[in-house]
Write a protein that holds these residues in place. Structure first.
Motif, short mmCIF file in Angstrom:
data_model
loop_
_atom_site.label_atom_id
_atom_site.label_comp_id
_atom_site.label_asym_id
_atom_site.label_seq_id
_atom_site.Cartn_x
_atom_site.Cartn_y
_atom_site.Cartn_z
N ASP A 1 -8.12 2.22 3.97
CA ASP A 1 -9.55 1.91 4.17
C ASP A 1 -10.05 0.89 3.14
OD1 ASP A 1 -9.51 3.69 6.22
OD2 ASP A 1 -10.53 5.31 5.13
N ASP A 2 -9.16 0.42 2.26
CA ASP A 2 -9.50 -0.56 1.22
C ASP A 2 -10.61 -0.06 0.28
OD1 ASP A 2 -8.97 -2.95 -0.09
OD2 ASP A 2 -10.61 -4.00 0.92
N LEU A 3 -10.65 1.26 0.06
CA LEU A 3 -11.62 1.82 -0.88
C LEU A 3 -11.09 1.75 -2.30
CD1 LEU A 3 -12.67 4.98 1.15
CD2 LEU A 3 -13.93 2.83 0.86
N ALA A 4 -9.76 1.80 -2.43
CA ALA A 4 -9.10 1.66 -3.73
C ALA A 4 -7.78 0.97 -3.46
CB ALA A 4 -8.87 3.04 -4.35
N TRP A 5 -7.19 0.40 -4.52
CA TRP A 5 -5.89 -0.26 -4.37
C TRP A 5 -4.82 0.67 -4.93
CZ3 TRP A 5 -7.02 -6.00 -6.21
CH2 TRP A 5 -7.81 -6.63 -5.25
N PHE A 6 -4.13 1.37 -4.05
CA PHE A 6 -3.00 2.23 -4.44
C PHE A 6 -1.74 1.51 -4.00
CE2 PHE A 6 -6.34 5.46 -4.23
CZ PHE A 6 -6.04 6.22 -5.35
N LYS A 7 -1.01 0.93 -4.94
CA LYS A 7 0.14 0.09 -4.59
C LYS A 7 1.44 0.70 -5.08
CE LYS A 7 -2.49 -3.27 -3.04
NZ LYS A 7 -2.51 -3.66 -1.62
N MET A 8 2.48 0.58 -4.23
CA MET A 8 3.84 0.90 -4.66
C MET A 8 4.50 -0.38 -5.15
SD MET A 8 3.80 4.11 -3.97
CE MET A 8 5.48 4.60 -4.42
N ILE A 9 5.26 -0.27 -6.23
CA ILE A 9 5.98 -1.43 -6.77
C ILE A 9 7.36 -1.47 -6.10
CG2 ILE A 9 6.91 -2.49 -8.86
CD1 ILE A 9 4.88 -0.71 -10.46
N VAL A 10 7.62 -2.55 -5.36
CA VAL A 10 8.91 -2.74 -4.66
C VAL A 10 9.68 -3.82 -5.42
CG1 VAL A 10 9.99 -3.44 -2.49
CG2 VAL A 10 7.89 -2.08 -2.46
N ASN B 1 0.82 -1.21 0.00
CA ASN B 1 0.00 0.00 0.00
C ASN B 1 0.86 1.27 0.00
OD1 ASN B 1 -2.42 -1.28 -0.03
ND2 ASN B 1 -2.95 -0.85 2.09
N VAL B 2 0.39 2.28 -0.70
CA VAL B 2 1.01 3.61 -0.62
C VAL B 2 0.92 4.10 0.82
CG1 VAL B 2 0.67 6.02 -1.31
CG2 VAL B 2 0.44 4.21 -3.00
N SER B 3 1.98 4.79 1.29
CA SER B 3 1.94 5.42 2.62
C SER B 3 2.27 6.91 2.46
CB SER B 3 2.95 4.75 3.55
OG SER B 3 4.17 5.45 3.52
N PRO B 4 1.95 7.73 3.46
CA PRO B 4 2.25 9.17 3.35
C PRO B 4 3.74 9.44 3.13
CG PRO B 4 0.72 8.78 5.15
CD PRO B 4 1.17 7.42 4.68
N ASP B 5 4.59 8.48 3.50
CA ASP B 5 6.04 8.65 3.31
C ASP B 5 6.47 8.54 1.85
OD1 ASP B 5 6.28 8.91 6.00
OD2 ASP B 5 6.79 6.80 6.34
N ASP B 6 5.55 8.18 0.95
CA ASP B 6 5.92 7.99 -0.46
C ASP B 6 5.86 9.29 -1.27
OD1 ASP B 6 6.47 5.17 -0.50
OD2 ASP B 6 4.32 4.84 -0.21
N VAL B 7 5.80 10.42 -0.57
CA VAL B 7 5.63 11.69 -1.30
C VAL B 7 6.79 11.94 -2.28
CG1 VAL B 7 6.61 13.11 0.57
CG2 VAL B 7 5.03 14.13 -1.06
N ASP B 8 8.01 11.56 -1.90
CA ASP B 8 9.15 11.80 -2.79
C ASP B 8 8.99 11.02 -4.10
OD1 ASP B 8 11.88 12.56 -3.52
OD2 ASP B 8 12.30 10.43 -3.22
N ALA B 9 8.55 9.76 -4.01
CA ALA B 9 8.34 8.96 -5.23
C ALA B 9 7.22 9.57 -6.07
CB ALA B 9 8.02 7.52 -4.86
N TYR B 10 6.16 10.06 -5.41
CA TYR B 10 5.06 10.71 -6.15
C TYR B 10 5.58 11.92 -6.93
CZ TYR B 10 0.70 8.35 -4.77
OH TYR B 10 -0.34 7.47 -4.64
N ARG C 1 -1.35 11.64 0.73
CA ARG C 1 -2.11 11.40 1.98
C ARG C 1 -3.51 10.86 1.67
NH1 ARG C 1 0.37 15.76 4.66
NH2 ARG C 1 -1.05 17.22 3.68
N ARG C 2 -4.17 11.45 0.66
CA ARG C 2 -5.51 10.98 0.29
C ARG C 2 -5.45 9.54 -0.23
NH1 ARG C 2 -6.02 15.94 -2.38
NH2 ARG C 2 -5.76 14.94 -4.41
#
Ligand SMILES: CC(C)(COP(=O)(O)OP(=O)(O)OC[C@H]1O[C@@H](n2cnc3c(N)ncnc32)[C@H](O)[C@@H]1OP(=O)(O)O)[C@@H](O)C(=O)NCCC(=O)NCCS
Length: 169
Positions: free
Chosen positions: A49-58, A5-14, A41-42
């Protein structure tokens, strides 16, 4: 390769994905960095909340902080009713290694296994060779060409659809 899952810490990658003119060449151009902390953050909240699947590729589980891109499935309204849509991005240093295709296939396998999302649509720009190749390879069917709104712009796009239960390869 893993998805998390995406986390708020992924802002740099975004910022590296969405505010870069090369990355965004087929998506209407770079977005302003000011909006990215809110956006991540959104997305992280919706993922948690499992409303959408926002995934980071590791790419490598040994280094979970190193991310190669994102793959996302979400549902939204259209003039024809609600649809599920998938989108993806891979950072330049990880492109051309099959990661985009594996990430898209992995997320669609999860959709199939969890019987979630129904038919999944994709709208890559008509001139985005790699994204259209991903659709073709993974088992999407090409329905039509048209125009798609993305982040306030209008793009010329192909409309692909897949039934993960039947079409995934
Ligand atoms: C599109 C994108 C996700 C592709 O990711 P990737 O990890 O480099 O792609 P893969 O290595 O998995 O390759 C997928 C397919 O595209 C082909 N491909 C990859 N890079 C290519 C390129 N530069 N030109 C032509 N074909 C290419 C591969 O040969 C493969 O085709 P195949 O399935 O027929 O073998 C990545 O380039 C990207 O994020 N670009 C910028 C943002 C973007 O356009 N996002 C998509 C919006 S719909």
């Amino acid at each position: 390769m893993q998805l998390r899952n995406v986390s708020p810490d992924d802002v740099d990658a975004y910022i590296r994905m969405r505010c870069d003119p090369v990355m965004m060449a087929d998506l209407g151009g770079p977005l302003p960095p000011e909006g990215m902390a809110d956006k991540v953050r959104r997305d992280a909240r919706q993922a948690a909340d499992d409303l959408a699947w926002f995934k980071m590729i590791v790419p490598d589980a040994i280094s979970p902080d190193v991310v190669a891109g994102t793959v996302t499935i979400w549902s939204h309204d259209t003039s024809d009713g609600p649809i599920s849509e998938i989108g993806w991005m891979v950072l330049p240093e990880f492109q051309g290694q099959g990661l985009g295709k594996r990430a898209v296939r992995t997320l669609l396998e999860q959709a199939r296994d969890q019987d979630r999302w129904g038919l999944v649509h994709a709208f890559p720009a008509t001139n985005n060779t790699a994204s259209n190749a991903i659709c073709r390879s993974v088992g999407f069917r090409l329905l039509s060409q048209g125009e798609t709104a993305f982040a306030g712009r209008v793009l010329r796009t192909n409309h692909w659809v897949i039934d993960p239960e039947k079409d995934l390869r």
